[in-house]
Motif scaffolding. Structure first.
Motif, PDB file in Angstrom:
ATOM      1  N   UNK A  75       0.834  -1.198   0.000  1.00  0.00           N
ATOM      2  CA  UNK A  75       0.000   0.000   0.000  1.00  0.00           C
ATOM      3  C   UNK A  75       0.870   1.250   0.000  1.00  0.00           C
ATOM      4  N   UNK A  76       0.325   2.337  -0.498  1.00  0.00           N
ATOM      5  CA  UNK A  76       1.024   3.622  -0.417  1.00  0.00           C
ATOM      6  C   UNK A  76       0.455   4.467   0.717  1.00  0.00           C
ATOM      7  N   UNK A  77      -0.439   3.889   1.504  1.00  0.00           N
ATOM      8  CA  UNK A  77      -0.898   4.546   2.722  1.00  0.00           C
ATOM      9  C   UNK A  77      -2.320   5.041   2.719  1.00  0.00           C
ATOM     10  N   UNK A  78      -2.933   5.199   1.548  1.00  0.00           N
ATOM     11  CA  UNK A  78      -4.309   5.685   1.522  1.00  0.00           C
ATOM     12  C   UNK A  78      -5.223   4.683   2.240  1.00  0.00           C
ATOM     13  N   UNK A  79      -5.978   5.163   3.191  1.00  0.00           N
ATOM     14  CA  UNK A  79      -6.961   4.388   3.965  1.00  0.00           C
ATOM     15  C   UNK A  79      -6.325   3.361   4.902  1.00  0.00           C
ATOM     16  N   UNK A  80      -5.010   3.408   5.095  1.00  0.00           N
ATOM     17  CA  UNK A  80      -4.384   2.443   5.988  1.00  0.00           C
ATOM     18  C   UNK A  80      -4.898   2.598   7.414  1.00  0.00           C
ATOM     19  N   UNK A  81      -5.160   3.843   7.838  1.00  0.00           N
ATOM     20  CA  UNK A  81      -5.673   4.050   9.189  1.00  0.00           C
ATOM     21  C   UNK A  81      -7.065   3.448   9.356  1.00  0.00           C
ATOM     22  N   UNK A  82      -7.903   3.527   8.312  1.00  0.00           N
ATOM     23  CA  UNK A  82      -9.255   2.961   8.391  1.00  0.00           C
ATOM     24  C   UNK A  82      -9.233   1.433   8.374  1.00  0.00           C
ATOM     25  N   UNK A  83      -8.305   0.867   7.617  1.00  0.00           N
ATOM     26  CA  UNK A  83      -8.282  -0.587   7.415  1.00  0.00           C
ATOM     27  C   UNK A  83      -7.443  -1.332   8.448  1.00  0.00           C
ATOM     28  N   UNK A  84      -6.741  -0.615   9.318  1.00  0.00           N
ATOM     29  CA  UNK A  84      -5.844  -1.266  10.279  1.00  0.00           C
ATOM     30  C   UNK A  84      -6.544  -2.332  11.124  1.00  0.00           C
ATOM     31  N   UNK A  85      -7.759  -2.072  11.685  1.00  0.00           N
ATOM     32  CA  UNK A  85      -8.402  -3.118  12.500  1.00  0.00           C
ATOM     33  C   UNK A  85      -8.706  -4.392  11.706  1.00  0.00           C
ATOM     34  N   UNK A  86      -9.147  -4.254  10.454  1.00  0.00           N
ATOM     35  CA  UNK A  86      -9.435  -5.434   9.629  1.00  0.00           C
ATOM     36  C   UNK A  86      -8.149  -6.187   9.317  1.00  0.00           C
ATOM     37  N   UNK A  87      -7.101  -5.458   8.991  1.00  0.00           N
ATOM     38  CA  UNK A  87      -5.811  -6.079   8.668  1.00  0.00           C
ATOM     39  C   UNK A  87      -5.294  -6.872   9.861  1.00  0.00           C
ATOM     40  N   UNK A  88      -5.387  -6.280  11.036  1.00  0.00           N
ATOM     41  CA  UNK A  88      -4.930  -6.969  12.241  1.00  0.00           C
ATOM     42  C   UNK A  88      -5.832  -8.152  12.573  1.00  0.00           C
ATOM     43  N   UNK A  89      -7.132  -7.937  12.501  1.00  0.00           N
ATOM     44  CA  UNK A  89      -8.077  -8.980  12.904  1.00  0.00           C
ATOM     45  C   UNK A  89      -8.029 -10.218  12.042  1.00  0.00           C
ATOM     46  N   UNK A  90      -7.656 -10.078  10.763  1.00  0.00           N
ATOM     47  CA  UNK A  90      -7.634 -11.228   9.866  1.00  0.00           C
ATOM     48  C   UNK A  90      -6.232 -11.818   9.710  1.00  0.00           C
ATOM     49  N   UNK A  91      -5.337 -11.457  10.589  1.00  0.00           N
ATOM     50  CA  UNK A  91      -4.041 -12.135  10.669  1.00  0.00           C
ATOM     51  C   UNK A  91      -3.119 -11.928   9.488  1.00  0.00           C
ATOM     52  N   UNK A  92      -3.170 -10.747   8.873  1.00  0.00           N
ATOM     53  CA  UNK A  92      -2.242 -10.451   7.775  1.00  0.00           C
ATOM     54  C   UNK A  92      -0.815 -10.547   8.298  1.00  0.00           C
ATOM     55  N   UNK A  93       0.066 -11.172   7.513  1.00  0.00           N
ATOM     56  CA  UNK A  93       1.444 -11.388   7.964  1.00  0.00           C
ATOM     57  C   UNK A  93       2.288 -10.129   7.858  1.00  0.00           C
ATOM     58  N   UNK A  94       2.158  -9.399   6.729  1.00  0.00           N
ATOM     59  CA  UNK A  94       3.000  -8.230   6.496  1.00  0.00           C
ATOM     60  C   UNK A  94       2.211  -7.119   5.810  1.00  0.00           C
ATOM     61  N   UNK A  95       2.512  -5.918   6.201  1.00  0.00           N
ATOM     62  CA  UNK A  95       2.039  -4.734   5.477  1.00  0.00           C
ATOM     63  C   UNK A  95       3.271  -4.058   4.900  1.00  0.00           C
ATOM     64  N   UNK A  96       3.272  -3.886   3.573  1.00  0.00           N
ATOM     65  CA  UNK A  96       4.391  -3.234   2.899  1.00  0.00           C
ATOM     66  C   UNK A  96       3.939  -1.821   2.521  1.00  0.00           C
ATOM     67  N   UNK A  97       4.536  -0.854   3.167  1.00  0.00           N
ATOM     68  CA  UNK A  97       4.163   0.541   2.962  1.00  0.00           C
ATOM     69  C   UNK A  97       5.207   1.222   2.081  1.00  0.00           C
ATOM     70  N   UNK A  98       4.795   1.673   0.908  1.00  0.00           N
ATOM     71  CA  UNK A  98       5.705   2.368  -0.004  1.00  0.00           C
ATOM     72  C   UNK A  98       5.704   3.864   0.291  1.00  0.00           C
ATOM     73  N   UNK A  99       6.894   4.393   0.515  1.00  0.00           N
ATOM     74  CA  UNK A  99       7.081   5.824   0.744  1.00  0.00           C
ATOM     75  C   UNK A  99       7.993   6.358  -0.360  1.00  0.00           C
ATOM     76  N   UNK A 100       7.562   7.408  -1.030  1.00  0.00           N
ATOM     77  CA  UNK A 100       8.306   7.926  -2.177  1.00  0.00           C
ATOM     78  C   UNK A 100       9.162   9.143  -1.852  1.00  0.00           C
TER      79      UNK A 100
END
Length: 355
Positions: A132-157
């Motif tokens: 992800x490049x960060x858009x909506x990451x704050x909104x989606x954080x609970x879902x990402x955590x709750x469903x056991x995602x292994x890694x979040x790759x955040x691209x910063x330019x």
């Protein structure tokens, strides 16, 4: 003590929990080993891919096709035949437990299929990472955590203003920071999801690499990866040397920090890569067509850049991964690098180079 006692029930429950956590990890390692051995043999047929990239589509911007009847007609025909949610879910059901599923695309967090795909991947015990490049990451954080995602790759330019300009959103950088901190707070003492920050500098951020690294460390990155840039247009050797020097200073400055470089090149090799002369550096062979597969947003299944071997809507991955087109490509790559390898970093990517 009877097995039905509360103590034994707790032991059994803990054992099942531990087994459910270890099974995907052990399966993932077994799949990797099988894939590596098959790639090393250079056989035309490959073992089932261990790394599957799924590029999720996002809705077109409101003004992307204009307004009125013509705009609605254009949106209809552009969307016609695009993969539906059921296509993605059916595809995920064919993946073996323990395989890595990377959700990518323009911005997977904004895809209408994001949550459904994530639920299905969790049900299949897949090792999921999200780019992800960060858009909506704050909104989606609970879902990402709750469903056991292994890694979040955040691209910063680049620093905030540069990053927002590249992404095209004035709040993308702040969303990325808030989302990263939210994930750190949610996972507390656990290790999932880990946060990998991919620093992808553009010309506007040259000279500010250290600022980018510091930002990644402050927001709690478990791993920071500085991606070597490739200069566009007609760059001069002096420009490449200046960029390589800045990267070398980072290596010296952050020796003990969780910072990696991709590709891991130095000196003259780094300068040639930055200038775009990629065929003269790095591995002489590419194993990616033996290990990975990508599904583009239009449903095309590819194993090498834009080399399509099937379609998500009509083909199963098992039926096309070793089809004649795929075997033909592997035969050609066995003879040496192809012209298309000039701008591709796939051959630099080992199983764990970016994790």
């Amino acid at each position: 003590m009877p097995l039905t006692s509360p103590d034994h029930k707790g032991i059994i429950a803990n054992g099942r929990l531990m087994a459910s956590a270890l099974y995907p990890l052990l399966t993932n390692q077994a799949l990797k080993l099988h894939s590596v051995l098959r790639a090393a043999s250079r056989a035309e047929n490959a073992a089932f891919p261990t790394f599957i990239t799924l590029e999720l589509p996002v809705p077109a911007a409101d003004g992307a096709h204009g307004q009125g009847a013509l705009g609605r007609l254009a949106r209809f025909f552009n969307g016609r035949g695009a993969p539906a949610k059921t296509d993605y879910l059916r595809f995920i059901n064919t993946l073996p437990s323990g395989a890595t599923l990377a959700l990518a695309g323009p911005e997977p967090l904004e895809s209408p299929h994001f949550q459904a795909v994530l639920f299905q991947a969790d049900a299949r015990s897949l090792d999921v990472e999200i780019s992800t490049c960060g858009r909506r990451l704050d909104e989606c954080a609970p879902v990402i955590y709750g469903l056991g995602v292994a890694r979040v790759r955040l691209s910063i330019f680049g620093p905030e203003s540069v990053h927002n300009d590249v992404v095209g959103s004035s709040r993308s950088f702040k969303d990325a920071v808030r989302g990263s901190l939210a994930l750190a707070g949610l996972r507390d003492s656990t290790t999932r999801p880990s946060l990998v920050v991919d620093l992808r500098p553009v010309p506007a951020s040259f000279g500010r690499f250290e600022e980018m690294v510091e930002c990644a460390l402050v927001i709690g990155a478990d791993l920071v990866i500085m991606h070597y840039p490739m200069l566009q247009g007609s760059p001069s050797p002096a420009d490449a040397a200046s960029c390589a020097d800045e990267l070398s200073r980072l290596r010296r400055r952050y020796r003990t920090a969780p910072l990696r470089f991709f590709p891991d090149l130095a000196g003259g090799d780094a300068e040639r890569f930055i200038l775009g002369d990629m065929l003269s550096v790095g591995p002489a062979r590419c194993s990616h067509p033996w290990r990975g597969v990508r599904v583009d947003t239009d449903g095309k299944i590819t194993i090498c850049d834009s080399y399509a071997i099937g379609d998500l809507r009509t083909d199963s991955l098992e039926s096309v991964y070793n089809c004649e087109a795929a075997r033909s490509l592997r035969r050609n790559i066995k003879r040496g690098l192809l012209p298309g390898c000039q701008k591709c970093v796939g051959r630099f990517q080992s199983e764990d180079a970016l994790r």
